[in-house]
Write an enzyme that holds these catalytic residues in place. Sequence first.
Site, PDB file in Angstrom:
ATOM      1  CG  HIS A   1      -4.913   9.763   0.812  1.00 33.78           C
ATOM      2  ND1 HIS A   1      -3.572   9.712   0.524  1.00 33.78           N
ATOM      3  CD2 HIS A   1      -5.036   9.279   2.073  1.00 33.78           C
ATOM      4  CE1 HIS A   1      -2.920   9.211   1.577  1.00 33.78           C
ATOM      5  NE2 HIS A   1      -3.781   8.947   2.515  1.00 33.78           N
TER       6      HIS A   1
ATOM      7  CG  ASP B   1      -1.767   1.231   1.306  1.00 32.40           C
ATOM      8  OD1 ASP B   1      -2.812   1.219   0.624  1.00 32.40           O
ATOM      9  OD2 ASP B   1      -1.423   2.203   2.001  1.00 32.40           O
TER      10      ASP B   1
ATOM     11  CE1 TYR C   1       0.070   7.591   2.977  1.00 33.68           C
ATOM     12  CE2 TYR C   1       0.764   5.407   2.302  1.00 33.68           C
ATOM     13  CZ  TYR C   1      -0.162   6.232   2.894  1.00 33.68           C
ATOM     14  OH  TYR C   1      -1.314   5.688   3.418  1.00 33.68           O
TER      15      TYR C   1
ATOM     16  CE  LYS D   1      -4.066   4.642   0.962  1.00 33.24           C
ATOM     17  NZ  LYS D   1      -2.630   4.392   1.108  1.00 33.24           N
TER      18      LYS D   1
END
Length: 306
Positions: free
Chosen positions: A113, A46, A51, A80
């Site tokens: 997200h 994931d 990120y 996302k």
Amino acid sequence: MALNKVYTLNTGASIPAIGLGTWQAPGEQVYAAVKTAIAAGYRHIDTAFGYGNEAEVGKAVRDAIAENGLQRKDIFVTTKIWPTFFRPEKVAEGFQISYDRLDIEYIDLVLLHWPVALNPEQGVGIPRRADGTRDIDETTNPSKTWAALEKVLETGKVKAIGVSNYPIPILEDLLKTAKVVPAVNQVELHPYNPQQKLLDYCASKGIHVTAYSPLGSTNSSLLSDETIGKIAAAHNLTPAQVILSWGWSRSSILPKSVNPERVKANTELVELSAEEIEQINALHKTHGKRFIKPDWGVRVFDEEFE
Ligand code: A2P
């Protein structure tokens, strides 16, 4: 073995019950962690635009496939789209950035997200107003954002679409106009925030739930919980393994670790007894807690709707 367990999505695809979480895992560490995880048998990784590590995750997935004699179809990869790409005309652009950074032929699952749009500002992850609050884009219609993601699904570059951090009232709104029911809702979920109502609601709509921060995130107080400690001692497990053993039977889970020993240990899970599960199910009554609560300035979390 826990690593073999899968759940079935409303697309018919399988999603492995255990995946590696990569939030707060910076580039060079995440590359090694993803490779360790895949070599150890993880088949679900994931990541997210937000990120900042999609390029390293994608490279690690490609290298691990080659080094372990796997095929692309053996690994399930989720990413996302960040809220600065939620204007309908920007959704495809946001997706394409993740697609290019990952560079893994196709993406298994793409999620919105957060249920919030941000006014885009070049190169800024969280644009803010002059008063310091998050620069929420109130003009974007969430139904149109979802419709734009449905169009991305038609390209075949992504196999399933879903959402993250969506509480029931916002999901209900989305379902009023959605042509494609989200395959997944990824939310914070662990014994202190068990999300039973959301799990029941999502099950009734055919939406699979995935748990992020299944250990309670960084420096989690869950790891020193007395009840969990007692159950861990009885099974000769660590508290983390007990928490994840509780979690993997309720939803898919994404424990994050960049430590090779912990990446492996987080897959050595057991079936807890009904009584132990009951004890863990009760913890939220006295220790209820959401660990991840960014200040969006608009209603996002389910407790804000109650
Ligand atoms: P690290 O990456 O150094 O292992 P969550 O998955 O709930 O977001 O929790 C992630 C946090 O828990 C990270 O700080 C991670 O640190 C730590 N962690 C992951 N696995 C374990 C484990 N088995 N025991 C203790 N801490 C863990």
